[in-house]
Design an enzyme around this catalytic site. Structure first.
Site, PDB file in Angstrom:
ATOM      1  CB  THR A 101      79.272  22.020  36.575  1.00 28.34           C
ATOM      2  OG1 THR A 101      78.387  23.047  36.909  1.00 28.34           O
ATOM      3  CG2 THR A 101      79.020  21.076  37.036  1.00 28.34           C
ATOM      4  CE  LYS A 176      77.483  23.101  40.724  1.00 29.26           C
ATOM      5  NZ  LYS A 176      77.164  24.218  39.180  1.00 29.26           N
TER       6      LYS A 176
END
Length: 292
Positions: A101, A176
């Site tokens: 991420t 995300k």
């Protein structure tokens, strides 16, 4: 089509999630090279037949598909763009799949740098924590060229069950952020519900039986609330990494002139826990906020 006969995979980052993910690719019969800053954390994979690379450069020189899942955006930048990184040392038609991420802007930068060398870069962050990684049931959110995404799809299917192409480079990372925003406020609700049950004199585990399958149901309620009640705060996902994610989401929201009060509150609460030494605990340790 990518197959064990024509594909050598490198996996960079063999931590809580990466070790399981790399293991699934090894189980599928693919030759596997691994690199991790701490070699001991890759030892289990080495014992199972994976080969060791002592740098991302060596991985880039010996593999044609490379997965990465590391800690922070600065780690991603070093692994991909540093002197010993994947892109400066990679070869044409290699596929680079970053499952960290990270920031959408960095994903776009990596994509553009890779494209100049005719290397395919895909941002594909994941959700599902240690359980999803172990059971190969991750949600995977992909950004980049759709043709490249389709080429690596058979490999992604070894890691997850909910795999969605979201659009151009950076789209996976933006998706995300949506995921992390939803989790942040949701985790506060899960903790408050458990604390409330305790203070009301109820059996929290019995309460979970009622509320986890109704309208309140969520992955966090089903998977992390039981860990809270068992006083199990081992990381499926580190608090320090969640704080990093929330900072990215807050920065992106600010660029879009968007208020995210729930996210801001969650970040503040997690930072309070981190200051008390909980940065390496799992995100379910937010439960301790009400206990300290």
């Amino acid at each position: 089509m990518l197959s064990p006969e024509n594909t050598v995979i490198a996996f960079i980052g063999t931590g809580v999630m990466g070790k399981s993910m790399a293991g699934h690719l090894l189980d599928a019969g693919f030759p596997l090279i691994v690199y991790n800053r701490t070699k001991e954390r890759a030892q289990e994979l080495l014992d199972r037949g994976a080969k060791w690379a002592d740098s991302p450069k060596k991985a880039a020189q010996n593999a044609n598909v490379i997965f990465t899942i590391v800690g922070y955006p600065h780690d991603v930048e070093e692994v991909y763009l540093g002197e010993n990184g994947l892109i400066p040392n990679g070869t044409e038609n290699t596929y680079l799949i970053d499952m960290t991420t990270s920031t959408p802007s960095l994903a776009k930068k990596i994509y553009e740098e890779a494209k100049m060398k005719r290397i395919h870069a895909i941002d594909a962050p994941v959700s599902g924590g240690d359980i999803g990684a172990r059971e190969a049931r991750l949600a995977i959110m992909a950004g980049g060229d759709e043709k490249a995404y389709q080429q690596v799809m058979p490999l992604l299917e070894k890691l997850g069950t909910n795999i969605v192409y979201q659009g151009s480079a950076g789209s996976g990372q933006h998706t995300k952020m949506c995921n992390q925003i939803a989790i942040a406020s949701g985790m506060i609700g899960v903790c408050e519900a458990m604390i409330y049950a305790e203070k009301a004199g109820l059996d929290p585990e019995n309460v979970l039986k009622s509320i986890s399958t109704g309208a309140a149901g969520s992955w966090s309620l089903s998977n992390l609330a039981p860990r809270m009640l068992d006083q199990n705060f081992e990381p499926g996902f580190y608090i320090k990494h969640f704080i990093k994610d929330m900072k990215i989401a807050l920065d992106e929201a600010e660029r879009m002139d968007m208020e995210v009060p729930g996210l801001a509150l969650a970040k503040s609460m997690y930072e309070t826990l981190a200051e008390k030494g909980e940065e390496n605990s799992g995100t379910q340790a937010l439960y301790k906020y009400w206990k300290n």
